[in-house]
Design a protein around this motif. Structure first.
Motif, mmCIF file in Angstrom:
data_model
loop_
_atom_site.group_PDB
_atom_site.id
_atom_site.type_symbol
_atom_site.label_atom_id
_atom_site.label_comp_id
_atom_site.label_asym_id
_atom_site.label_seq_id
_atom_site.Cartn_x
_atom_site.Cartn_y
_atom_site.Cartn_z
ATOM 1 N N PRO A 1 -16.880 -5.620 -33.068
ATOM 2 C CA PRO A 1 -15.953 -6.552 -33.728
ATOM 3 C C PRO A 1 -16.202 -6.620 -35.234
ATOM 4 C CG PRO A 1 -17.636 -7.743 -32.518
ATOM 5 C CD PRO A 1 -17.809 -6.299 -32.166
ATOM 6 N N THR A 2 -15.154 -6.980 -35.971
ATOM 7 C CA THR A 2 -15.239 -7.037 -37.429
ATOM 8 C C THR A 2 -15.552 -8.454 -37.891
ATOM 9 O OG1 THR A 2 -13.572 -5.295 -37.564
ATOM 10 C CG2 THR A 2 -14.023 -6.529 -39.573
ATOM 11 N N PRO A 3 -16.627 -8.677 -38.629
ATOM 12 C CA PRO A 3 -16.890 -10.008 -39.210
ATOM 13 C C PRO A 3 -15.851 -10.325 -40.284
ATOM 14 C CG PRO A 3 -18.878 -8.643 -39.184
ATOM 15 C CD PRO A 3 -17.727 -7.745 -38.875
ATOM 16 N N LEU A 4 -15.390 -11.581 -40.319
ATOM 17 C CA LEU A 4 -14.343 -11.963 -41.263
ATOM 18 C C LEU A 4 -14.861 -12.014 -42.699
ATOM 19 C CD1 LEU A 4 -12.487 -14.770 -39.277
ATOM 20 C CD2 LEU A 4 -11.877 -12.372 -39.517
ATOM 21 N N ASP A 5 -16.149 -12.308 -42.897
ATOM 22 C CA ASP A 5 -16.699 -12.470 -44.235
ATOM 23 C C ASP A 5 -17.370 -11.202 -44.750
ATOM 24 O OD1 ASP A 5 -18.670 -12.511 -42.362
ATOM 25 O OD2 ASP A 5 -19.820 -14.167 -43.259
ATOM 26 N N LEU A 6 -17.019 -10.051 -44.182
ATOM 27 C CA LEU A 6 -17.668 -8.803 -44.563
ATOM 28 C C LEU A 6 -17.049 -8.254 -45.840
ATOM 29 C CD1 LEU A 6 -19.784 -6.654 -43.610
ATOM 30 C CD2 LEU A 6 -17.866 -5.427 -42.597
ATOM 31 N N ASN A 7 -17.893 -7.872 -46.806
ATOM 32 C CA ASN A 7 -17.441 -7.251 -48.049
ATOM 33 C C ASN A 7 -17.188 -5.772 -47.805
ATOM 34 O OD1 ASN A 7 -16.862 -6.447 -50.608
ATOM 35 N ND2 ASN A 7 -18.786 -7.141 -51.515
ATOM 36 N N SER A 8 -15.986 -5.295 -48.143
ATOM 37 C CA SER A 8 -15.604 -3.922 -47.830
ATOM 38 C C SER A 8 -16.423 -2.883 -48.595
ATOM 39 C CB SER A 8 -14.113 -3.715 -48.133
ATOM 40 O OG SER A 8 -13.853 -3.984 -49.497
ATOM 41 N N SER A 9 -17.062 -3.279 -49.696
ATOM 42 C CA SER A 9 -17.844 -2.327 -50.487
ATOM 43 C C SER A 9 -19.340 -2.396 -50.206
ATOM 44 C CB SER A 9 -17.599 -2.580 -51.984
ATOM 45 O OG SER A 9 -17.974 -3.902 -52.328
ATOM 46 N N PRO B 1 -22.997 -2.015 -48.064
ATOM 47 C CA PRO B 1 -23.550 -1.017 -47.136
ATOM 48 C C PRO B 1 -23.321 -1.384 -45.673
ATOM 49 C CG PRO B 1 -25.122 -1.552 -48.885
ATOM 50 C CD PRO B 1 -24.003 -2.537 -48.992
ATOM 51 N N GLU B 2 -23.282 -2.688 -45.368
ATOM 52 C CA GLU B 2 -23.031 -3.112 -43.993
ATOM 53 C C GLU B 2 -21.639 -2.676 -43.535
ATOM 54 O OE1 GLU B 2 -24.095 -5.047 -46.381
ATOM 55 O OE2 GLU B 2 -26.153 -5.613 -45.780
ATOM 56 N N ALA B 3 -20.673 -2.703 -44.449
ATOM 57 C CA ALA B 3 -19.315 -2.277 -44.103
ATOM 58 C C ALA B 3 -19.271 -0.795 -43.782
ATOM 59 C CB ALA B 3 -18.354 -2.601 -45.243
ATOM 60 N N SER B 4 -20.009 0.006 -44.543
ATOM 61 C CA SER B 4 -20.061 1.446 -44.284
ATOM 62 C C SER B 4 -20.706 1.738 -42.933
ATOM 63 C CB SER B 4 -20.830 2.142 -45.402
ATOM 64 O OG SER B 4 -20.947 3.517 -45.152
ATOM 65 N N ASP B 5 -21.773 1.021 -42.619
ATOM 66 C CA ASP B 5 -22.433 1.213 -41.331
ATOM 67 C C ASP B 5 -21.526 0.777 -40.182
ATOM 68 O OD1 ASP B 5 -24.911 1.749 -39.714
ATOM 69 O OD2 ASP B 5 -24.650 -0.387 -39.258
#
Length: 581
Positions: A144-152, A154-158
């Motif tokens: 699932p996608t976290p709503l507060d995730l920053n698209s840039s 490293p967590e987003a890339s993983d």
């Protein structure tokens, strides 16, 4: 004076008739099982070449390719479909919950592989909205996608790497299932997904796709709902968050819909006059990207954009094999849906153009396409409704059109892809919604379906309601079960009305009339056995769609030649003798 004649004939039961005159079923009864297997396993150079042409059809049709007659149509149709694949590939990647670049990969590799192994001359493979939506539900369940995730970050890339790993695993497992079905010769299973089921399923799935794209069109950042009643939960979530609508993204969506809908309607209404459809999707993508870049919409109005699209070929990588136990059930449903839609489209255009396809070979083609492409970060692919229709209407003749389609996508992958960095995702959502036009228009077939068969009408309604109310995969299962129940009722009704204690046969001498064959079939004909019935009739009569089409052409040519001869004869008779000299 009248004379009476008495005719005496022997009366036989079916068993006594077979004892007296034998049966065709026992012609091979004297052969041992080992002898029969040995006869099938014999290998020769001719048999190897036949097997190669049968399993890799490109070696069969490419040798008979009519370059001057077909190359122009295949080129134009392939380029047209390739241009359409670019925006649709990126848009359907959003349905799969992965980055748009993976949609471009899925629009390239399966196209090349199907060109080599497929038997449908007018089939366009790639990303399909319904299959992408079902795959996206699996991805959202596991990652699932976290709503507060920053698209840039490293967590987003993983996270993106995990999501495409799951989507590729679904493609790999789907391909393995298809290859196993091909090995077991289970292509006939597609007949149990009748036309009412397929149309009702795709029509209901179009509602799920539309509702899932509302949040992107309105600029809302909401979690994606999966499972039972997901459509209503998504609608409720959107209605609750309407006050938080991003007005800039809403305006972009309205403008895109105002452009896409009328132009696509023009393409449909005037497709006989237009040599190629107006590529409104790619034009919209280009203009929207340029406007977003010039106005800095992403920073000024917080518009969600596509972001970085890497150039070049993807690096081969192993899908997430450890997810197989979690995705097995959903992948079976995805496999059957993709295969059913692909075979249905192939059969429709094969009947229209007078050639035949092989369902088992289609299993091999799509199985190889999904298996191989899964190692290049692709999600499940299948034949697509919109691009197949455009491919046929643009004048495509053979599978060679796939070569030109893949060349267009390849150019985008190698050179042009990074230029779509500022493309708003709301534009892709609008492309998703407008691409479902054909599925929504299937409601127009209901009155005719009611007149033809009340049972098929009920199958359509039950399947549609089940998919809309419950879920895509569960609704499909309910539709198939209900359809099978109607088959049992039809068969049972036939047996009850035709059941007799003993069949009485009258034995008399029969003579075959040249040019006439009389066949009898003691059973109901329905969607489950119509393909077998047709194949058996073709075998008994020695006719195939290709032979019928060639004979029809020869007959028309002969009639035209005789008509020209008769017209010339009449003209010569009407001319005066001095003019003839």
């Amino acid at each position: 004076m009248s004379a009476s004649v008495a005719v005496y004939r022997n009366i036989y039961t079916e068993d006594r008739f077979k004892q007296a005159y034998g049966s065709e079923d026992g012609t091979h009864g004297g052969l041992r099982l080992w002898d029969r297997l040995a006869g099938r396993c014999r290998c020769s150079r001719r048999a190897c070449l036949h097997l190669l042409r049968q399993r890799v059809p490109i070696f069969n049709w490419l040798l008979r390719y009519r370059l001057k007659k077909w190359i122009l149509g295949d080129t134009i149709a392939g380029l047209t479909v390739g241009i359409l694949h670019i925006p649709q590939g990126m848009a359907f990647a959003l349905l799969t919950s992965v980055a748009p670049i993976f949609g471009l990969y899925t629009s390239f590799f399966p196209v090349v592989l199907y060109m080599c192994f497929g038997t449908g001359r007018h089939v366009s493979t790639g990303t399909f909205a319904v299959v992408s939506l079902m795959t996206g539900s699996v991805v959202e369940q596991l990652v699932p996608t976290p709503l507060d995730l920053n698209s840039s970050s490293p967590e987003a890339s993983d996270l993106e790497s995990q999501r495409i790993g799951v989507a590729s695993a679904v493609a790999l497992l789907s391909g393995i299932i298809m290859l196993c079905m091909f090995g077991l010769q289970l292509g006939f299973l597609s007949t149990y997904l009748s036309e009412p089921i397929v149309k009702a399923f795709t029509g209901a799935a179009a509602f799920h796709v539309t509702v899932s794209q509302l949040q992107s069109m309105l600029g809302l950042r909401l979690p994606r709902h999966t499972g039972t009643f997901s459509l209503f939960r998504t609608l409720a979530s959107v209605m609750e968050n309407l006050p938080h609508t991003n007005m800039a993204e809403l305006l972009i969506s309205l403008v895109c819909l105002a452009v896409l809908v009328p132009v696509k309607e023009i393409n449909v209404r005037y497709r006989q006059r237009l040599r190629t459809p107006i590529p409104v999707e790619i034009l919209t993508v280009i203009i929207a990207t340029a406007v977003a870049y010039a106005s800095s919409l992403d920073s000024a109005y917080n518009i969600e954009i596509v972001g970085h699209i890497p150039a070049g070929f993807p690096t081969p990588r192993m899908p997430a094999l450890h997810t197989f136990p979690d995705i097995a059930g959903d992948t079976v449903a995805i496999t059957f849906v993709g295969y059913a839609v692909s075979v249905s489209l192939a059969m429709i255009y094969a009947d229209k153009h007078g050639y035949s396809i092989h369902p088992n070979q289609e299993l091999l083609a799509h199985g190889i396409s999904n298996t191989v492409s899964s190692f290049f970060t692709c999600f499940p692919s299948s034949a697509t409704l919109a691009t197949t229709s455009i491919l046929e209407s643009a004048g495509g003749f053979t599978q060679l059109s796939g070569l030109f389609t893949s060349l267009v996508v390849l150019i985008v992958l190698l050179l042009i892809g990074p230029l779509f960095y500022f493309l708003p995702k709301a534009v892709l959502a609008c492309i998703n919604v407008t691409s479902l036009r054909q599925m929504f228009l299937q409601f127009r077939d209901l009155p005719e379906l009611w007149r033809i068969s009340k049972l098929d009408f009920m199958v359509w309604v039950v399947t549609w309601l089940s998919v809309v109310v419950l879920n895509v995969d569960l609704g499909l299962a309910i539709g198939v079960v209900f359809s099978m129940m109607t088959v049992i009722c039809r068969t049972q009704r036939y047996i009850l009305t035709n059941n007799k204690a003993e069949t009485i046969l009258f034995s008399f001498q029969c003579y075959e009339v040249p040019g006439v064959k009389i066949l009898t079939y003691n059973g109901p004909i329905y969607y489950g056995n119509r393909s077998f019935f047709r194949e058996e009739i073709s075998r008994l009569l020695g006719l195939t769609p290709e032979k019928i089409r060639s004979r029809e052409k020869a007959r028309k040519a002969l009639e035209r030649r005789e008509r020209d001869i008769s017209v010339n004869t009449v003209v010569r008779r009407l001319q005066p003798p001095n003019e003839l000299s």
